[in-house]
Design a protein around this motif. Sequence first.
Motif, PDB file in Angstrom:
ATOM      1  N   LEU A   1      -7.127  -0.453  -9.706  1.00 25.53           N
ATOM      2  CA  LEU A   1      -6.827   1.187  -9.020  1.00 25.53           C
ATOM      3  C   LEU A   1      -5.506   1.586  -8.098  1.00 25.53           C
ATOM      4  N   ALA A   2      -6.024  -0.106  -6.419  1.00 26.22           N
ATOM      5  CA  ALA A   2      -5.706   0.314  -5.755  1.00 26.22           C
ATOM      6  C   ALA A   2      -3.782  -0.208  -6.023  1.00 26.22           C
ATOM      7  N   ARG A   3      -3.870  -1.272  -6.471  1.00 26.53           N
ATOM      8  CA  ARG A   3      -2.857  -1.569  -7.021  1.00 26.53           C
ATOM      9  C   ARG A   3      -1.655  -0.885  -8.198  1.00 26.53           C
ATOM     10  N   ARG A   4      -2.224   0.462  -8.702  1.00 23.91           N
ATOM     11  CA  ARG A   4      -1.433   1.432  -9.615  1.00 23.91           C
ATOM     12  C   ARG A   4      -1.003   2.351  -8.342  1.00 23.91           C
ATOM     13  N   LEU A   5      -1.776   2.525  -7.131  1.00 18.53           N
ATOM     14  CA  LEU A   5      -1.589   3.341  -5.352  1.00 18.53           C
ATOM     15  C   LEU A   5      -0.033   2.575  -5.346  1.00 18.53           C
ATOM     16  N   ALA A   6      -0.164   1.751  -5.168  1.00 16.53           N
ATOM     17  CA  ALA A   6       0.696   1.244  -4.383  1.00 16.53           C
ATOM     18  C   ALA A   6       2.066   1.380  -5.362  1.00 16.53           C
ATOM     19  N   ALA A   7       2.052   0.864  -6.381  1.00 15.19           N
ATOM     20  CA  ALA A   7       3.198   1.094  -7.973  1.00 15.19           C
ATOM     21  C   ALA A   7       3.782   2.199  -6.978  1.00 15.19           C
ATOM     22  N   ARG A   8       2.639   3.441  -6.814  1.00 17.27           N
ATOM     23  CA  ARG A   8       3.274   4.077  -6.416  1.00 17.27           C
ATOM     24  C   ARG A   8       4.068   4.520  -5.217  1.00 17.27           C
ATOM     25  N   GLY A   9       3.785   3.437  -4.411  1.00 21.63           N
ATOM     26  CA  GLY A   9       4.857   3.484  -2.721  1.00 21.63           C
ATOM     27  C   GLY A   9       3.812   3.502  -1.542  1.00 21.63           C
ATOM     28  N   LEU A  10       1.907   3.925  -1.701  1.00 17.01           N
ATOM     29  CA  LEU A  10       1.261   3.950  -1.286  1.00 17.01           C
ATOM     30  C   LEU A  10       0.839   3.246  -0.473  1.00 17.01           C
ATOM     31  N   ALA A  11       0.461   3.625   0.871  1.00 16.80           N
ATOM     32  CA  ALA A  11       0.277   1.918   1.720  1.00 16.80           C
ATOM     33  C   ALA A  11      -1.861   1.966   2.022  1.00 16.80           C
ATOM     34  N   VAL A  12      -1.520   1.490   0.938  1.00 12.80           N
ATOM     35  CA  VAL A  12      -3.079   1.585   0.122  1.00 12.80           C
ATOM     36  C   VAL A  12      -4.471   0.644   1.081  1.00 12.80           C
ATOM     37  N   GLU A  13      -6.050   0.882   1.436  1.00 13.14           N
ATOM     38  CA  GLU A  13      -6.775   0.335   2.299  1.00 13.14           C
ATOM     39  C   GLU A  13      -7.810   0.357   1.677  1.00 13.14           C
ATOM     40  N   ALA A  14      -8.098  -0.915   0.329  1.00 14.02           N
ATOM     41  CA  ALA A  14      -8.814  -0.896  -0.353  1.00 14.02           C
ATOM     42  C   ALA A  14      -9.729  -1.936  -0.063  1.00 14.02           C
ATOM     43  N   VAL A  15     -11.272  -0.647  -0.559  1.00 10.44           N
ATOM     44  CA  VAL A  15     -12.817  -1.794   0.678  1.00 10.44           C
ATOM     45  C   VAL A  15     -13.664  -1.162  -0.508  1.00 10.44           C
ATOM     46  N   ASP A  16     -14.311  -2.888  -0.340  1.00 10.46           N
ATOM     47  CA  ASP A  16     -15.573  -2.804  -1.511  1.00 10.46           C
ATOM     48  C   ASP A  16     -16.125  -3.081  -0.518  1.00 10.46           C
ATOM     49  N   THR A  17     -17.994  -3.510  -0.955  1.00  8.84           N
ATOM     50  CA  THR A  17     -19.413  -3.950  -0.631  1.00  8.84           C
ATOM     51  C   THR A  17     -19.267  -5.367  -1.063  1.00  8.84           C
ATOM     52  N   ALA A  18     -18.613  -5.321  -1.922  1.00 11.07           N
ATOM     53  CA  ALA A  18     -19.474  -7.107  -3.306  1.00 11.07           C
ATOM     54  C   ALA A  18     -17.902  -7.999  -3.027  1.00 11.07           C
ATOM     55  N   GLU A  19     -18.062  -8.503  -1.619  1.00  8.59           N
ATOM     56  CA  GLU A  19     -17.276 -10.084  -1.351  1.00  8.59           C
ATOM     57  C   GLU A  19     -16.939 -10.272  -2.375  1.00  8.59           C
ATOM     58  N   ASP A  20     -17.236 -10.805  -3.109  1.00  6.77           N
ATOM     59  CA  ASP A  20     -16.234 -11.892  -4.409  1.00  6.77           C
ATOM     60  C   ASP A  20     -15.362 -10.999  -5.406  1.00  6.77           C
ATOM     61  N   VAL A  21     -15.429  -9.684  -5.195  1.00  3.15           N
ATOM     62  CA  VAL A  21     -14.277  -8.691  -6.395  1.00  3.15           C
ATOM     63  C   VAL A  21     -13.540  -8.852  -4.946  1.00  3.15           C
ATOM     64  N   VAL A  22     -13.746  -8.437  -4.040  1.00  3.79           N
ATOM     65  CA  VAL A  22     -12.732  -8.258  -2.848  1.00  3.79           C
ATOM     66  C   VAL A  22     -11.947  -9.471  -3.120  1.00  3.79           C
ATOM     67  N   ALA A  23     -12.234 -10.492  -2.975  1.00  6.71           N
ATOM     68  CA  ALA A  23     -11.455 -12.091  -2.861  1.00  6.71           C
ATOM     69  C   ALA A  23     -10.560 -12.605  -4.493  1.00  6.71           C
ATOM     70  N   VAL A  24     -11.757 -11.602  -5.582  1.00  7.27           N
ATOM     71  CA  VAL A  24     -10.682 -11.726  -6.121  1.00  7.27           C
ATOM     72  C   VAL A  24      -9.645 -10.569  -6.867  1.00  7.27           C
ATOM     73  N   ALA A  25      -9.984  -9.546  -5.951  1.00  5.50           N
ATOM     74  CA  ALA A  25      -8.815  -8.462  -6.025  1.00  5.50           C
ATOM     75  C   ALA A  25      -7.466  -9.258  -5.084  1.00  5.50           C
ATOM     76  N   GLU A  26      -7.877  -9.742  -3.430  1.00  6.66           N
ATOM     77  CA  GLU A  26      -6.974 -10.059  -3.052  1.00  6.66           C
ATOM     78  C   GLU A  26      -5.892 -11.126  -3.413  1.00  6.66           C
ATOM     79  N   ALA A  27      -6.109 -12.479  -4.193  1.00  7.02           N
ATOM     80  CA  ALA A  27      -6.065 -13.524  -4.805  1.00  7.02           C
ATOM     81  C   ALA A  27      -5.039 -12.118  -5.785  1.00  7.02           C
TER      82      ALA A  27
END
Length: 203
Positions: A34-60
């Motif tokens: 969802l964060a990437r879809r929001l960014a595709a609409r031109g928004l500056a998105v801060e995306a947070v999650d408590t699961a460190e491993d999935v955040v690492a995947v998102a960053e990649a």
Amino acid sequence: MPFDHNDCYHPLLLRLAPPRARRALDVGCGTGRLARRLAARGLAVEAVDTAEDVVAVAEALGSPGPGSVVYRHADVTTRPLPSRHYDLITCVASLHHMPFATVTTLREALAPGGVLAVLGLAHPSTLRDRVIWHTSVPVNLLANAVVSVADRLGGGEDPVPRAPVRDWDMSLNDVRREAARLLPGSRVRVLPFWRYLLTYRRA
């Protein structure tokens, strides 16, 4: 699980963004779809999650632009959020991982005219709740079958870490009552595929 009940509501959530929205917060971002879809609409998105491993995947996976995504391993129940800052705050299948009263923290982080959109999970309370969700069963079976066939034909994707799963303890009537108390003027809609949508716009 081939058919993702949360992802299918991304277009609905995107439509809830105010017309001139610039900044968004995605709470419980998972691998960042969802964060990437929001960014595709031109928004500056801060995306947070408590699961460190999935955040690492998102960053990649990065961000498609023209907006941007900053991923953070963070917990909004303990990490201060800027006041009156975000034009859109999304919370997809994550509110039940935290106290419901966290919506007050999210409310205060909304800019004037900003929208809070919670796609949540709760137990049905009324006959109408149950009817809507029972009629989702055949559609869910069909959707899973179609997506499974498409996945096999396409060779499938490499598995990625999934966000932690937690059972929910609130009923829809609990959600309605607490939303009315903590977010006056908010609306709770029951959706197919065992979800509800809570929306609130800050004056």
